[in-house]
Design a protein around this motif. Sequence first.
Motif, PDB file in Angstrom:
ATOM      1  N   LYS A 108       0.836  -1.203   0.000  1.00  0.00           N
ATOM      2  CA  LYS A 108       0.000   0.000   0.000  1.00  0.00           C
ATOM      3  C   LYS A 108       0.872   1.255   0.000  1.00  0.00           C
ATOM      4  O   LYS A 108       0.588   2.236  -0.704  1.00  0.00           O
ATOM      5  N   GLU A 109       1.944   1.217   0.789  1.00  0.00           N
ATOM      6  CA  GLU A 109       2.867   2.346   0.877  1.00  0.00           C
ATOM      7  C   GLU A 109       3.503   2.638  -0.485  1.00  0.00           C
ATOM      8  O   GLU A 109       3.805   3.784  -0.814  1.00  0.00           O
ATOM      9  N   ALA A 110       3.681   1.571  -1.274  1.00  0.00           N
ATOM     10  CA  ALA A 110       4.256   1.726  -2.621  1.00  0.00           C
ATOM     11  C   ALA A 110       3.191   1.997  -3.678  1.00  0.00           C
ATOM     12  O   ALA A 110       3.475   1.959  -4.882  1.00  0.00           O
ATOM     13  N   ASP A 111       1.954   2.259  -3.234  1.00  0.00           N
ATOM     14  CA  ASP A 111       0.828   2.542  -4.138  1.00  0.00           C
ATOM     15  C   ASP A 111       0.532   1.378  -5.071  1.00  0.00           C
ATOM     16  O   ASP A 111       0.186   1.579  -6.241  1.00  0.00           O
ATOM     17  N   MET A 112       0.661   0.162  -4.558  1.00  0.00           N
ATOM     18  CA  MET A 112       0.303  -1.031  -5.338  1.00  0.00           C
ATOM     19  C   MET A 112      -0.886  -1.717  -4.667  1.00  0.00           C
ATOM     20  O   MET A 112      -0.730  -2.652  -3.883  1.00  0.00           O
ATOM     21  N   THR A 113      -2.063  -1.218  -4.964  1.00  0.00           N
ATOM     22  CA  THR A 113      -3.273  -1.801  -4.379  1.00  0.00           C
ATOM     23  C   THR A 113      -4.221  -2.341  -5.448  1.00  0.00           C
ATOM     24  O   THR A 113      -5.317  -2.808  -5.133  1.00  0.00           O
ATOM     25  N   ASP A 114      -3.802  -2.235  -6.704  1.00  0.00           N
ATOM     26  CA  ASP A 114      -4.649  -2.706  -7.803  1.00  0.00           C
ATOM     27  C   ASP A 114      -4.063  -3.974  -8.421  1.00  0.00           C
ATOM     28  O   ASP A 114      -4.111  -4.182  -9.626  1.00  0.00           O
ATOM     29  N   LEU A 115      -3.519  -4.830  -7.572  1.00  0.00           N
ATOM     30  CA  LEU A 115      -2.875  -6.048  -8.043  1.00  0.00           C
ATOM     31  C   LEU A 115      -3.892  -7.170  -8.243  1.00  0.00           C
ATOM     32  O   LEU A 115      -5.052  -7.061  -7.831  1.00  0.00           O
ATOM     33  N   ASN A 116      -3.422  -8.224  -8.872  1.00  0.00           N
ATOM     34  CA  ASN A 116      -4.205  -9.451  -9.043  1.00  0.00           C
ATOM     35  C   ASN A 116      -3.291 -10.576  -8.545  1.00  0.00           C
ATOM     36  O   ASN A 116      -2.421 -11.037  -9.263  1.00  0.00           O
ATOM     37  N   ILE A 117      -3.495 -10.981  -7.288  1.00  0.00           N
ATOM     38  CA  ILE A 117      -2.553 -11.885  -6.619  1.00  0.00           C
ATOM     39  C   ILE A 117      -3.131 -13.284  -6.462  1.00  0.00           C
ATOM     40  O   ILE A 117      -4.292 -13.454  -6.088  1.00  0.00           O
ATOM     41  N   TRP A 118      -2.291 -14.277  -6.737  1.00  0.00           N
ATOM     42  CA  TRP A 118      -2.599 -15.702  -6.538  1.00  0.00           C
ATOM     43  C   TRP A 118      -1.609 -16.231  -5.511  1.00  0.00           C
ATOM     44  O   TRP A 118      -0.409 -15.943  -5.571  1.00  0.00           O
ATOM     45  N   LEU A 119      -2.100 -17.031  -4.561  1.00  0.00           N
ATOM     46  CA  LEU A 119      -1.203 -17.651  -3.589  1.00  0.00           C
ATOM     47  C   LEU A 119      -1.811 -18.953  -3.087  1.00  0.00           C
ATOM     48  O   LEU A 119      -3.005 -19.212  -3.274  1.00  0.00           O
ATOM     49  N   GLN A 120      -0.974 -19.784  -2.457  1.00  0.00           N
ATOM     50  CA  GLN A 120      -1.467 -21.043  -1.913  1.00  0.00           C
ATOM     51  C   GLN A 120      -1.105 -21.166  -0.439  1.00  0.00           C
ATOM     52  O   GLN A 120       0.000 -20.812  -0.020  1.00  0.00           O
ATOM     53  N   VAL A 121      -2.056 -21.650   0.344  1.00  0.00           N
ATOM     54  CA  VAL A 121      -1.861 -21.820   1.789  1.00  0.00           C
ATOM     55  C   VAL A 121      -2.507 -23.130   2.253  1.00  0.00           C
ATOM     56  O   VAL A 121      -3.315 -23.727   1.536  1.00  0.00           O
ATOM     57  N   ARG A 122      -2.148 -23.543   3.438  1.00  0.00           N
ATOM     58  CA  ARG A 122      -2.835 -24.650   4.099  1.00  0.00           C
ATOM     59  C   ARG A 122      -4.058 -24.098   4.828  1.00  0.00           C
ATOM     60  O   ARG A 122      -4.091 -22.922   5.226  1.00  0.00           O
ATOM     61  N   ALA A 123      -5.051 -24.940   5.014  1.00  0.00           N
ATOM     62  CA  ALA A 123      -6.295 -24.493   5.657  1.00  0.00           C
ATOM     63  C   ALA A 123      -6.053 -23.927   7.051  1.00  0.00           C
ATOM     64  O   ALA A 123      -6.739 -22.997   7.484  1.00  0.00           O
ATOM     65  N   VAL A 124      -5.070 -24.467   7.780  1.00  0.00           N
ATOM     66  CA  VAL A 124      -4.813 -23.995   9.151  1.00  0.00           C
ATOM     67  C   VAL A 124      -4.276 -22.572   9.179  1.00  0.00           C
ATOM     68  O   VAL A 124      -4.222 -21.942  10.233  1.00  0.00           O
ATOM     69  N   CYS A 125      -3.839 -22.063   8.021  1.00  0.00           N
ATOM     70  CA  CYS A 125      -3.289 -20.705   7.958  1.00  0.00           C
ATOM     71  C   CYS A 125      -4.354 -19.651   7.678  1.00  0.00           C
ATOM     72  O   CYS A 125      -4.056 -18.452   7.692  1.00  0.00           O
ATOM     73  N   VAL A 126      -5.566 -20.088   7.415  1.00  0.00           N
ATOM     74  CA  VAL A 126      -6.620 -19.147   7.018  1.00  0.00           C
ATOM     75  C   VAL A 126      -7.195 -18.437   8.237  1.00  0.00           C
ATOM     76  O   VAL A 126      -7.856 -19.046   9.082  1.00  0.00           O
ATOM     77  N   LYS A 127      -6.908 -17.135   8.328  1.00  0.00           N
ATOM     78  CA  LYS A 127      -7.429 -16.279   9.395  1.00  0.00           C
ATOM     79  C   LYS A 127      -8.141 -15.094   8.747  1.00  0.00           C
ATOM     80  O   LYS A 127      -7.627 -14.490   7.800  1.00  0.00           O
ATOM     81  N   GLU A 128      -9.287 -14.756   9.268  1.00  0.00           N
ATOM     82  CA  GLU A 128     -10.117 -13.726   8.649  1.00  0.00           C
ATOM     83  C   GLU A 128      -9.386 -12.396   8.506  1.00  0.00           C
ATOM     84  O   GLU A 128      -9.419 -11.761   7.446  1.00  0.00           O
ATOM     85  N   ASP A 129      -8.701 -11.950   9.568  1.00  0.00           N
ATOM     86  CA  ASP A 129      -8.046 -10.639   9.523  1.00  0.00           C
ATOM     87  C   ASP A 129      -6.916 -10.598   8.498  1.00  0.00           C
ATOM     88  O   ASP A 129      -6.730  -9.600   7.795  1.00  0.00           O
TER      89      ASP A 129
END
Length: 551
Positions: free
Chosen positions: A265-286
């Motif tokens: 955000k500080e670098a003014d990059m908020t219009d990205l299209n990001i893909w990533l992979q995680v394990r289910a235990v890493c999923v936190k709402e915040d």
Amino acid sequence: MDCVLVQCLPQNELYDARYQSENLALGYLSSSLRKNGFTVAVLDAHLEELAPQQTVDAILRYQPMIVGFSSSAQDSISSTFEVAKLLRASGYQGHITIGGHFPTYEHQKFLEYISELDSVVRGEGELTIVEIVQRVREGRNLIGVKGVTCRDEANKIVANSDRELVEVLDTLPLPDRPTLHHLMSKNRRVSILASRGCYARCTFCSIQTFFNYRPRRVRKTENVVSEMKALYDQGVRKFKFVDDLFMDPSKKSQEWVKDLCYKLKEADMTDLNIWLQVRAVCVKEDIFKELLGVGLKKVFLGLESGHADTLKRYRKDITPEQNLEAVQVLKRVGVPEISIGMMIFEPDLTVQGIRDNIEFLKKIGSFDIRDVTGRFLPYAATPLTEQLLQENRIKRNSWYDIGSYDFLDPTVGLLFEMVNRYSDIARPSLKAVYQLDGLVRHLEARVQRHVSYYKEYSEIRRQVENYINEHGQLMLHLVQDTVEAADRENGEISLKQWYDVAERMFKDVEKTAYMLIAEIRELVTELELIDGSVDSIHIAEVKVLGTVINE
């Protein structure tokens, strides 16, 4: 030319172009060589879709001293072997080396069975490849080069000692990106690496083996953001984090993600299209709300199974309920696209396990055909593969063949045989799915220049996503009906009857796919006419497709 680094095109009849992406390993190897004063070229035959002979012709044009193959995937290793053989048959006499996950695990066999190869790089290759090129340039052998298996002067295979891992990833030069323009022209995501390794202990995975069971190493957020900003300034908006695991469940890792989002955000990059992979235990709402704020668009979750016993055998350290909750959290915070990985069929699966997975997928609600038909594949160096080998349960046609196994429960074996046949029947419609994906990406790129068409594009994209989901749902219900029939008839079911049912069902959905394809091509042609860059073949294809559909 000192070195050409090559990735070959997998030889797969049902090649899934949806997952065709940048090979960042080649980029890191290339930049390490250039930093040390060597001349290097990257040939990504996978991305450029070059056949074996085309790949050889392209290599020979460089007249390289060394050819280095990157070949991690065991199921595509045969294409690399073919290119190496064709290369020698064409008269190439330089040094040929190979690296990647599978070559690391079977380094001795590579040199025993593939005479065209001169050496194998084990583990991380950035430091090793530099030493190899230096030695070959000086006319010296590779005995003593850490992380290398080679032949000595008596043609005896020698495995040198292991090379230590790169402790601080930020010390590596940023990867070269010679295929960047090609990726952007295809509207594909550009790969970015923030970490290496994984903390987990899954029995179906060999990442821990590859990294010698070392802790996960993570780059500094400022360096990741700096690399992304340099690409952003060149017009890149679509990024794919290719980490083995984007984050782990620790508080330290969560803070790292939050800091990454803050710096983006500080670098003014908020219009990205990001893909990533995680394990289910890493999923936190915040955490995922933060990621959505900088353009998170797609999350891949490796759930693997909705059956508790299978998850235990996979050592996932999670329950089906936790898997389901992770998906629900991502939906609740508004992640646009959630993709799941499932390996329903595994050696000790029971019929009840199939039923549990069917019910689990129903609760998930959105998935594709691979999530219904997926199975554990006995890749080299995974704990589960090693167990099956000890139990003499794996059948292979060759040392590099992935192989198969018998299920403990014969009824599961019969059902898997039927699911395999259903998948064969579904191939034409599945190929249409891949075609739809490519067309939607092409349309997306066009619409970026014509925002007034965004509503039409959004509607078409929704239809395509619905079609892919319905395609998966069709397979799920077909499998469920087959399981119920097997129960009623004590396993004595009519295979031909069910294959006929599957053929009718998938023939109907195939027609739907081609209707969507025609609709997308028509809109693409309209936008190209506006741009003055229309390709007449598009118009012809639309007419032909329309004729096929009407018939």
